[in-house]
Design an enzyme around this catalytic site. Structure first.
Site, short mmCIF file in Angstrom:
data_model
loop_
_atom_site.label_atom_id
_atom_site.label_comp_id
_atom_site.label_asym_id
_atom_site.label_seq_id
_atom_site.Cartn_x
_atom_site.Cartn_y
_atom_site.Cartn_z
N GLY A 1 0.98 -1.43 -0.59
CA GLY A 1 -0.38 -0.42 0.00
C GLY A 1 0.72 1.29 -0.01
N CYS B 1 6.14 -5.29 0.12
CA CYS B 1 6.12 -4.01 -0.25
C CYS B 1 6.12 -3.58 0.82
CB CYS B 1 5.25 -4.13 -1.03
SG CYS B 1 5.37 -2.18 -2.07
N ARG C 1 12.79 3.60 0.00
CA ARG C 1 11.55 3.19 -0.19
C ARG C 1 11.58 3.66 -2.08
NH1 ARG C 1 8.72 7.38 0.91
NH2 ARG C 1 6.40 6.49 0.77
N ARG D 1 6.25 -0.05 -6.94
CA ARG D 1 7.03 1.07 -6.43
C ARG D 1 7.79 0.53 -5.00
NH1 ARG D 1 2.32 5.46 -4.29
NH2 ARG D 1 4.58 6.90 -3.13
N HIS E 1 5.10 -8.44 -4.72
CA HIS E 1 3.78 -8.59 -4.03
C HIS E 1 3.15 -9.92 -4.51
CE1 HIS E 1 1.92 -4.01 -3.03
NE2 HIS E 1 2.86 -3.54 -4.21
N GLU F 1 1.07 -11.80 -3.67
CA GLU F 1 0.01 -11.59 -4.07
C GLU F 1 -0.95 -11.84 -5.27
OE1 GLU F 1 -0.08 -7.53 -2.62
OE2 GLU F 1 0.81 -9.22 -2.22
#
Length: 204
Positions: free
Chosen positions: A47, A79, A106, A135, A170, A172
């Site tokens: 997120g 993430c 980041r 990102r 990610h 998922e």
């Protein structure tokens, strides 16, 4: 049955629920502190880490999450969730949960438009699996007790330290559930260890 929570304040929650359920575990979307008590493990999803921290403060999750970690239950940050777990973030940024002995940077792979997929090897999980980077941060430094599980172009993108698991990508967002299953296996081991400790404490 193993019960895995997915912190449901922000981020890719539904996709994690689907992956956990495909592994045969029970998935719980966590929106209140009270729900933490019923879990064997917790996923901190991707997120926006700054937004997630604001919501953690707003809903008084910070200390309960640290207590959850102190109980020995596994936590998996993907993430932005990886950023929440890290003890160090870049050079100046505020640390969040500070549970995992890593330094993260980041947006290491660019902005949203620079998102990409890559095949990587993950130690103990897969010789090759597709990782989705959006990102994404990466792990700049890892402490001596941190096991490096995966790299991409020389950058650390997955690691494990005790009951803590983190990755830049990610898992998922693909149909490959092997990394999620790896975490659920950690939850099974953690549950057995906690139950044994309780049994020993009761018998003393």
């Amino acid at each position: 049955m193993i019960t895995v929570g997915i912190l449901g304040l922000q981020g890719a929650v539904r996709e994690h629920v689907n992956a956990v359920e495909q592994c045969g575990a029970k998935a719980v979307v966590v929106k209140t502190v009270e729900q933490l008590a019923e879990l064997d493990g917790l996923i901190l999803p991707g997120g926006e880490s700054t937004t997630m921290r604001r919501l953690l403060d707003q809903y008084h999750f910070m200390e309960p999450l640290k207590e959850f970690a102190a109980s020995g239950k596994p936590m998996f940050g993907t993430c932005a969730g990886l950023i929440l777990l890290a003890k160090r973030i870049g050079e100046t940024e505020e640390v969040h949960l500070g549970l995992m002995d890593i330094t993260v940077e980041r947006n290491s792979f660019g902005r949203q438009r620079d998102s990409f997929e890559a095949d990587i090897a993950i130690a103990g999980v897969a010789d090759s699996m597709t990782a989705v980077f959006i990102r994404a941060p990466h792990i700049v430094e890892a402490g001596e007790n941190v096991e490096i599980l995966a790299k991409y172009n020389g950058r650390i993108v997955a690691a494990k330290e005790g009951q803590f698991l983190g990755c830049s990508f990610h898992p998922e967002l693909t149909d490959d559930i092997r990394f999620t299953q790896y975490f659920i296996d950690m939850c099974k081991d953690g549950k057995e260890s906690i139950e044994k400790k309780v049994a020993i404490d009761v018998s003393m």
